[in-house]
Motif scaffolding. Structure first.
Motif, short mmCIF file in Angstrom:
data_model
loop_
_atom_site.label_atom_id
_atom_site.label_comp_id
_atom_site.label_asym_id
_atom_site.label_seq_id
_atom_site.Cartn_x
_atom_site.Cartn_y
_atom_site.Cartn_z
N ALA A 135 -15.08 29.81 -16.92
CA ALA A 135 -14.84 31.24 -17.17
C ALA A 135 -13.60 31.69 -16.39
O ALA A 135 -13.43 31.31 -15.23
N PRO A 136 -12.73 32.47 -17.01
CA PRO A 136 -11.49 32.88 -16.35
C PRO A 136 -11.68 33.51 -14.98
O PRO A 136 -10.85 33.32 -14.09
N GLU A 137 -12.78 34.23 -14.78
CA GLU A 137 -12.99 34.86 -13.47
C GLU A 137 -13.30 33.84 -12.37
O GLU A 137 -13.32 34.19 -11.19
N ARG A 138 -13.52 32.59 -12.74
CA ARG A 138 -13.80 31.55 -11.75
C ARG A 138 -12.60 30.63 -11.52
O ARG A 138 -12.68 29.67 -10.78
N TRP A 139 -11.48 30.93 -12.18
CA TRP A 139 -10.26 30.14 -12.00
C TRP A 139 -9.66 30.43 -10.62
O TRP A 139 -9.83 31.53 -10.08
N PRO A 140 -8.91 29.48 -10.07
CA PRO A 140 -8.23 29.74 -8.80
C PRO A 140 -7.10 30.75 -8.99
O PRO A 140 -6.58 30.90 -10.09
N THR A 141 -6.78 31.42 -7.91
CA THR A 141 -5.70 32.40 -7.95
C THR A 141 -4.75 32.15 -6.79
O THR A 141 -5.03 31.37 -5.89
N GLY A 142 -3.63 32.83 -6.85
CA GLY A 142 -2.63 32.72 -5.79
C GLY A 142 -1.57 33.78 -5.99
O GLY A 142 -1.57 34.49 -7.00
N ALA A 143 -0.67 33.86 -5.04
CA ALA A 143 0.36 34.88 -5.09
C ALA A 143 1.44 34.57 -6.12
O ALA A 143 2.04 35.47 -6.69
N ASN A 144 1.67 33.27 -6.39
CA ASN A 144 2.78 32.92 -7.26
C ASN A 144 2.48 31.66 -8.08
O ASN A 144 2.00 31.77 -9.19
N ARG A 145 2.74 30.49 -7.49
CA ARG A 145 2.65 29.23 -8.24
C ARG A 145 1.25 28.94 -8.78
O ARG A 145 1.10 28.48 -9.90
N VAL A 146 0.23 29.19 -7.97
CA VAL A 146 -1.13 28.88 -8.41
C VAL A 146 -1.53 29.75 -9.59
O VAL A 146 -2.07 29.28 -10.59
N SER A 147 -1.23 31.05 -9.51
CA SER A 147 -1.60 31.94 -10.61
C SER A 147 -0.76 31.68 -11.86
O SER A 147 -1.22 31.94 -12.98
N LEU A 148 0.43 31.12 -11.71
CA LEU A 148 1.22 30.74 -12.88
C LEU A 148 0.60 29.51 -13.55
O LEU A 148 0.46 29.47 -14.77
N ALA A 149 0.25 28.51 -12.75
CA ALA A 149 -0.31 27.27 -13.30
C ALA A 149 -1.70 27.51 -13.89
O ALA A 149 -2.02 26.99 -14.95
N PHE A 150 -2.52 28.27 -13.17
CA PHE A 150 -3.89 28.57 -13.61
C PHE A 150 -3.91 29.96 -14.23
O PHE A 150 -4.41 30.91 -13.66
N ASN A 151 -3.33 30.06 -15.42
CA ASN A 151 -3.18 31.33 -16.10
C ASN A 151 -4.08 31.33 -17.34
O ASN A 151 -3.75 30.72 -18.35
N PRO A 152 -5.24 32.00 -17.29
CA PRO A 152 -6.15 31.98 -18.43
C PRO A 152 -5.56 32.60 -19.70
O PRO A 152 -6.05 32.35 -20.80
N GLY A 153 -4.50 33.36 -19.57
CA GLY A 153 -3.84 33.94 -20.74
C GLY A 153 -2.88 32.98 -21.44
O GLY A 153 -2.48 33.22 -22.57
N TRP A 154 -2.52 31.89 -20.77
CA TRP A 154 -1.61 30.91 -21.36
C TRP A 154 -2.38 30.04 -22.35
O TRP A 154 -3.33 29.36 -21.98
N LYS A 155 -2.00 30.11 -23.61
CA LYS A 155 -2.65 29.33 -24.68
C LYS A 155 -4.17 29.45 -24.65
O LYS A 155 -4.89 28.48 -24.79
N ASN A 156 -4.63 30.68 -24.37
CA ASN A 156 -6.06 30.99 -24.33
C ASN A 156 -6.83 30.12 -23.35
O ASN A 156 -8.01 29.81 -23.57
N GLY A 157 -6.18 29.72 -22.27
CA GLY A 157 -6.87 28.94 -21.24
C GLY A 157 -7.12 27.49 -21.62
O GLY A 157 -7.89 26.81 -20.96
N SER A 158 -6.45 27.01 -22.67
CA SER A 158 -6.70 25.64 -23.13
C SER A 158 -5.98 24.58 -22.31
O SER A 158 -6.24 23.39 -22.49
N CYS A 159 -5.07 25.00 -21.43
CA CYS A 159 -4.33 24.03 -20.62
C CYS A 159 -3.75 24.73 -19.39
O CYS A 159 -3.74 25.96 -19.31
N LEU A 160 -3.29 23.93 -18.45
CA LEU A 160 -2.61 24.48 -17.29
C LEU A 160 -1.12 24.63 -17.61
O LEU A 160 -0.56 23.82 -18.36
N TYR A 161 -0.50 25.62 -17.02
CA TYR A 161 0.92 25.87 -17.24
C TYR A 161 1.70 25.03 -16.24
O TYR A 161 2.13 25.51 -15.20
N LEU A 162 1.81 23.74 -16.55
CA LEU A 162 2.48 22.77 -15.69
C LEU A 162 3.37 21.86 -16.52
O LEU A 162 3.00 21.50 -17.65
N PRO A 163 4.50 21.42 -15.97
CA PRO A 163 5.40 20.53 -16.70
C PRO A 163 4.79 19.17 -17.05
O PRO A 163 5.26 18.51 -17.97
N CYS A 164 3.74 18.75 -16.37
CA CYS A 164 3.11 17.46 -16.67
C CYS A 164 2.07 17.57 -17.78
O CYS A 164 1.49 16.55 -18.19
#
Length: 157
Positions: free
Chosen positions: A80-109
């Motif tokens: 559930a999106p409310e249980r995803w990790p958060t952060g001030a910058n990089r973590v919240s970018l990578a763990f973004n439940p709005g990116w592709k409906n939460g189907s993946c992490l926003y990471l170059p790998c």
């Protein structure tokens, strides 16, 4: 090797048996929860002791990068999106439940996220999928984020 095992799964399982992956397990960074090819579930430990599940789709491994989504290990379902990790910058970018409906992490790998981001090849070369390193590369990136000064814990405890 099991003769009925697909070549991509055989490579994956050899990497799990390798020293680099096993060092991460022994040091408590990550662990394998399950493998039901082409899916694999791992948990990655954050600095505060929370273990975040990731469900990887490893189709055509390692030639094609895997894609991973945050996973609720207890309920064997997307986290559930409310249980995803958060952060001030990089973590919240990578763990973004709005990116592709939460189907993946926003990471170059990540297989899904690299699409349309040719600029990442030059901007983030150390984060691009490396088939020689394999799944350890992706797990290290996530572990580093969850153990960085940017990590702010779970959205809702």
């Amino acid at each position: 090797m099991n003769c009925s095992m697909r070549p991509d799964e055989a490579v994956f399982r050899r990497q799990l048996a390798g020293g680099t992956f096993r060092t991460g397990v022994a040091s408590g960074r990550w662990c394998t929860v399950s493998v039901s090819w082409p899916y694999a579930i791992f948990s990655v430990r954050a600095v505060d002791g929370i273990e975040y599940g990731l469900r990887f789709d490893c189709q055509d491994y390692p030639r094609t990068p895997p894609t991973a989504r945050p996973w609720d290990i207890e309920h064997d379902a997307p986290l559930a999106p409310e249980r995803w990790p958060t952060g001030a910058n990089r973590v919240s970018l990578a763990f973004n439940p709005g990116w592709k409906n939460g189907s993946c992490l926003y990471l170059p790998c990540d297989r899904q996220s690299i699409e349309g981001h040719a600029n990442w090849l030059n901007e983030h070369p150390s984060l691009i999928w490396d088939p020689e390193v394999g799944i350890v590369h992706y797990l290290r990136i996530v572990h580093d984020l969850l153990n960085s000064g940017d990590y702010g814990g779970r959205r809702v405890p």
